[in-house]
Design a protein around this motif. Structure first.
Motif, PDB file in Angstrom:
ATOM      1  N   GLY A  80      56.938  41.276   8.783  1.00 33.70           N
ATOM      2  CA  GLY A  80      58.353  41.265   9.143  1.00 33.70           C
ATOM      3  C   GLY A  80      58.533  40.510  10.463  1.00 33.70           C
ATOM      4  N   GLY A  81      59.724  39.989  10.681  1.00 40.50           N
ATOM      5  CA  GLY A  81      59.964  39.124  11.838  1.00 40.50           C
ATOM      6  C   GLY A  81      59.681  39.750  13.191  1.00 40.50           C
ATOM      7  N   GLY A  82      59.729  41.099  13.255  1.00 40.40           N
ATOM      8  CA  GLY A  82      59.505  41.736  14.548  1.00 40.40           C
ATOM      9  C   GLY A  82      58.096  42.289  14.703  1.00 40.40           C
ATOM     10  N   PHE A  83      57.305  42.122  13.658  1.00 40.31           N
ATOM     11  CA  PHE A  83      56.013  42.813  13.572  1.00 40.31           C
ATOM     12  C   PHE A  83      55.098  42.578  14.767  1.00 40.31           C
ATOM     13  CE2 PHE A  83      51.812  43.677  11.529  1.00 40.31           C
ATOM     14  CZ  PHE A  83      52.091  44.901  10.961  1.00 40.31           C
ATOM     15  N   VAL A  84      54.886  41.322  15.128  1.00 35.01           N
ATOM     16  CA  VAL A  84      53.879  41.044  16.174  1.00 35.01           C
ATOM     17  C   VAL A  84      54.454  41.093  17.585  1.00 35.01           C
ATOM     18  CG1 VAL A  84      52.281  39.705  14.774  1.00 35.01           C
ATOM     19  CG2 VAL A  84      54.189  38.549  15.910  1.00 35.01           C
ATOM     20  N   LEU A  85      55.673  41.597  17.717  1.00 38.58           N
ATOM     21  CA  LEU A  85      56.310  41.520  19.036  1.00 38.58           C
ATOM     22  C   LEU A  85      55.925  42.668  19.958  1.00 38.58           C
ATOM     23  CD1 LEU A  85      59.845  40.412  17.849  1.00 38.58           C
ATOM     24  CD2 LEU A  85      57.976  38.976  18.676  1.00 38.58           C
ATOM     25  N   GLU A  94      44.333  42.408  17.703  1.00 40.63           N
ATOM     26  CA  GLU A  94      43.477  41.539  18.507  1.00 40.63           C
ATOM     27  C   GLU A  94      42.291  41.052  17.678  1.00 40.63           C
ATOM     28  OE1 GLU A  94      43.678  43.046  22.717  1.00 40.63           O
ATOM     29  OE2 GLU A  94      41.689  42.094  22.635  1.00 40.63           O
ATOM     30  N   GLY A  95      42.017  39.781  17.732  1.00 42.05           N
ATOM     31  CA  GLY A  95      40.901  39.235  16.957  1.00 42.05           C
ATOM     32  C   GLY A  95      41.276  38.905  15.517  1.00 42.05           C
ATOM     33  N   CYS A  96      42.501  39.212  15.114  1.00 42.86           N
ATOM     34  CA  CYS A  96      42.952  38.878  13.759  1.00 42.86           C
ATOM     35  C   CYS A  96      43.465  37.443  13.723  1.00 42.86           C
ATOM     36  CB  CYS A  96      44.063  39.823  13.303  1.00 42.86           C
ATOM     37  SG  CYS A  96      43.503  41.511  13.114  1.00 42.86           S
ATOM     38  N   ARG A  97      43.589  36.930  12.507  1.00 44.30           N
ATOM     39  CA  ARG A  97      44.015  35.534  12.352  1.00 44.30           C
ATOM     40  C   ARG A  97      45.538  35.490  12.161  1.00 44.30           C
ATOM     41  NH1 ARG A  97      40.831  31.615   8.319  1.00 44.30           N
ATOM     42  NH2 ARG A  97      40.771  33.506   7.060  1.00 44.30           N
ATOM     43  N   LEU A  98      46.227  35.111  13.217  1.00 45.09           N
ATOM     44  CA  LEU A  98      47.692  35.136  13.192  1.00 45.09           C
ATOM     45  C   LEU A  98      48.259  33.719  13.177  1.00 45.09           C
ATOM     46  CD1 LEU A  98      48.451  37.891  15.888  1.00 45.09           C
ATOM     47  CD2 LEU A  98      47.871  38.160  13.478  1.00 45.09           C
ATOM     48  N   VAL A  99      49.108  33.480  12.205  1.00 43.28           N
ATOM     49  CA  VAL A  99      49.735  32.164  12.051  1.00 43.28           C
ATOM     50  C   VAL A  99      51.226  32.286  12.371  1.00 43.28           C
ATOM     51  CG1 VAL A  99      50.384  30.396  10.353  1.00 43.28           C
ATOM     52  CG2 VAL A  99      48.119  31.468  10.236  1.00 43.28           C
ATOM     53  N   TYR A 100      51.700  31.432  13.246  1.00 38.19           N
ATOM     54  CA  TYR A 100      53.153  31.386  13.517  1.00 38.19           C
ATOM     55  C   TYR A 100      53.778  30.287  12.666  1.00 38.19           C
ATOM     56  CZ  TYR A 100      57.558  30.423  16.053  1.00 38.19           C
ATOM     57  OH  TYR A 100      58.880  30.192  16.393  1.00 38.19           O
ATOM     58  N   LEU A 101      54.692  30.697  11.818  1.00 42.72           N
ATOM     59  CA  LEU A 101      55.436  29.764  10.990  1.00 42.72           C
ATOM     60  C   LEU A 101      56.673  29.346  11.774  1.00 42.72           C
ATOM     61  CD1 LEU A 101      54.477  29.057   8.226  1.00 42.72           C
ATOM     62  CD2 LEU A 101      56.002  30.781   7.273  1.00 42.72           C
ATOM     63  N   ARG A 135      61.872  35.287  20.984  1.00 46.01           N
ATOM     64  CA  ARG A 135      60.741  35.580  20.108  1.00 46.01           C
ATOM     65  C   ARG A 135      59.827  34.378  19.935  1.00 46.01           C
ATOM     66  NH1 ARG A 135      62.771  39.131  15.020  1.00 46.01           N
ATOM     67  NH2 ARG A 135      63.027  41.110  16.082  1.00 46.01           N
ATOM     68  N   ASP A 136      60.414  33.198  19.894  1.00 39.50           N
ATOM     69  CA  ASP A 136      59.622  31.971  19.722  1.00 39.50           C
ATOM     70  C   ASP A 136      58.504  31.931  20.768  1.00 39.50           C
ATOM     71  OD1 ASP A 136      59.241  29.138  18.720  1.00 39.50           O
ATOM     72  OD2 ASP A 136      59.814  28.725  20.796  1.00 39.50           O
ATOM     73  N   ALA A 137      58.843  32.299  21.986  1.00 38.46           N
ATOM     74  CA  ALA A 137      57.842  32.278  23.069  1.00 38.46           C
ATOM     75  C   ALA A 137      56.723  33.280  22.792  1.00 38.46           C
ATOM     76  CB  ALA A 137      58.521  32.592  24.398  1.00 38.46           C
ATOM     77  N   VAL A 138      57.096  34.433  22.259  1.00 38.60           N
ATOM     78  CA  VAL A 138      56.086  35.468  21.995  1.00 38.60           C
ATOM     79  C   VAL A 138      55.185  35.053  20.826  1.00 38.60           C
ATOM     80  CG1 VAL A 138      55.685  37.916  21.461  1.00 38.60           C
ATOM     81  CG2 VAL A 138      57.677  37.234  22.828  1.00 38.60           C
ATOM     82  N   TYR A 139      55.802  34.566  19.744  1.00 35.81           N
ATOM     83  CA  TYR A 139      54.993  34.132  18.590  1.00 35.81           C
ATOM     84  C   TYR A 139      53.986  33.068  19.035  1.00 35.81           C
ATOM     85  CZ  TYR A 139      58.870  35.978  15.597  1.00 35.81           C
ATOM     86  OH  TYR A 139      59.823  36.742  14.975  1.00 35.81           O
ATOM     87  N   ARG A 140      54.449  32.143  19.883  1.00 35.25           N
ATOM     88  CA  ARG A 140      53.551  31.063  20.333  1.00 35.25           C
ATOM     89  C   ARG A 140      52.394  31.614  21.156  1.00 35.25           C
ATOM     90  NH1 ARG A 140      55.689  25.758  19.794  1.00 35.25           N
ATOM     91  NH2 ARG A 140      57.760  25.917  18.873  1.00 35.25           N
ATOM     92  N   ARG A 141      52.691  32.640  21.936  1.00 30.18           N
ATOM     93  CA  ARG A 141      51.644  33.206  22.790  1.00 30.18           C
ATOM     94  C   ARG A 141      50.620  33.996  21.964  1.00 30.18           C
ATOM     95  NH1 ARG A 141      51.705  38.105  24.930  1.00 30.18           N
ATOM     96  NH2 ARG A 141      53.958  38.414  24.882  1.00 30.18           N
ATOM     97  N   VAL A 142      51.117  34.734  20.986  1.00 31.81           N
ATOM     98  CA  VAL A 142      50.261  35.685  20.271  1.00 31.81           C
ATOM     99  C   VAL A 142      49.474  35.037  19.120  1.00 31.81           C
ATOM    100  CG1 VAL A 142      50.387  37.748  18.807  1.00 31.81           C
ATOM    101  CG2 VAL A 142      51.773  37.612  20.872  1.00 31.81           C
ATOM    102  N   CYS A 143      50.065  34.022  18.495  1.00 34.72           N
ATOM    103  CA  CYS A 143      49.438  33.433  17.301  1.00 34.72           C
ATOM    104  C   CYS A 143      48.530  32.279  17.685  1.00 34.72           C
ATOM    105  CB  CYS A 143      50.504  32.942  16.327  1.00 34.72           C
ATOM    106  SG  CYS A 143      51.559  34.267  15.722  1.00 34.72           S
ATOM    107  N   SER A 144      47.389  32.183  16.993  1.00 36.37           N
ATOM    108  CA  SER A 144      46.443  31.117  17.344  1.00 36.37           C
ATOM    109  C   SER A 144      46.679  29.865  16.513  1.00 36.37           C
ATOM    110  CB  SER A 144      45.013  31.615  17.170  1.00 36.37           C
ATOM    111  OG  SER A 144      44.866  32.155  15.877  1.00 36.37           O
ATOM    112  N   ILE A 145      47.408  29.973  15.427  1.00 32.45           N
ATOM    113  CA  ILE A 145      47.683  28.796  14.594  1.00 32.45           C
ATOM    114  C   ILE A 145      49.201  28.601  14.506  1.00 32.45           C
ATOM    115  CG2 ILE A 145      47.512  27.826  12.261  1.00 32.45           C
ATOM    116  CD1 ILE A 145      44.925  29.418  11.899  1.00 32.45           C
ATOM    117  N   LEU A 146      49.634  27.368  14.763  1.00 34.64           N
ATOM    118  CA  LEU A 146      51.058  27.039  14.687  1.00 34.64           C
ATOM    119  C   LEU A 146      51.290  26.206  13.429  1.00 34.64           C
ATOM    120  CD1 LEU A 146      53.763  27.027  16.503  1.00 34.64           C
ATOM    121  CD2 LEU A 146      53.114  24.669  16.939  1.00 34.64           C
ATOM    122  N   ALA A 147      52.046  26.748  12.492  1.00 34.35           N
ATOM    123  CA  ALA A 147      52.275  26.041  11.231  1.00 34.35           C
ATOM    124  C   ALA A 147      53.752  25.702  11.091  1.00 34.35           C
ATOM    125  CB  ALA A 147      51.826  26.921  10.071  1.00 34.35           C
TER     126      ALA A 147
END
Ligand code: S3P
Length: 166
Positions: A80-85, A94-101, A135-147
């Motif tokens: 969900g859109g708020g999940f990783v916030l 932590e250590g999981c593979r997180l992709v920011y769409l 949120r864009d700033a948070v997704y960018r910080r938390v996710c290791s892959i930007l898609a």
């Protein structure tokens, strides 16, 4: 693919996490899980959870689910859109593979306007745009892959597959 860790798809409402997730899961031969769907199966419709128990309770349910999903292998997980916030979820994942769409706000908004998502019902387009920026700033910080997910779906999937395999 060597790395069997689950792929968590994150991003704003309307970014296409579920549709891209479905196509990605198919390409990998992995199941697709959906955090909103899992929570609705356990606790009932999300609008009802927000109305009766409040957003805070929903965020706690998400954090519990994150702890359960953290070690998952061989699955695509649309969140969900708020999940990783929240910090609780970030800690759990932590250590999981997180992709920011990453999809522009205008595209997301066209897809979500008029929907029954509690945050869409409660906020004006201007407020949603501000929320997107935050949120864009948070997704960018938390996710290791930007898609990206803007052109044809097959291209987005092909591109993301390259990224996760790299
Ligand atoms: C939310 C996004 C929704 C859902 C809930 C809250 C959010 O999921 O989890 O309404 O805070 O952005 P989608 O991103 O799948 O719409």
């Amino acid at each position: 693919m060597k790395d069997q860790r689950a792929i968590f798809l994150c991003g704003f409402m309307g970014a296409g996490k579920s549709s891209l997730g479905k196509a990605l899961a198919k390409a990998l031969g992995w199941p697709l899980l959906d955090t909103d769907q899992l929570l609705e199966e356990r606790f009932g419709p999300i609008p009802q959870i927000f109305a009766q128990q409040g957003e805070g309770a929903f965020r706690q349910m998400e954090a519990q689910l994150a702890r359960e999903l953290a070690g998952k292998q061989g699955a695509v997980i649309a969140t969900g859109g708020g999940f990783v916030l929240s910090e609780a979820v970030q800690e759990a994942l932590e250590g999981c593979r997180l992709v920011y769409l990453a999809v522009p706000f205008e595209t997301c908004y066209e897809r979500i306007r008029g929907s029954n998502r509690p945050l869409v019902q409660r906020n004006s387009p201007q407020q949603l745009a501000a929320l997107y920026e935050q949120r864009d700033a948070v997704y960018r910080r938390v996710c290791s892959i930007l898609a990206r997910n803007q052109g044809p779906l097959e291209e987005s999937v092909a591109q993301l597959l390259k990224q996760v395999k790299a």
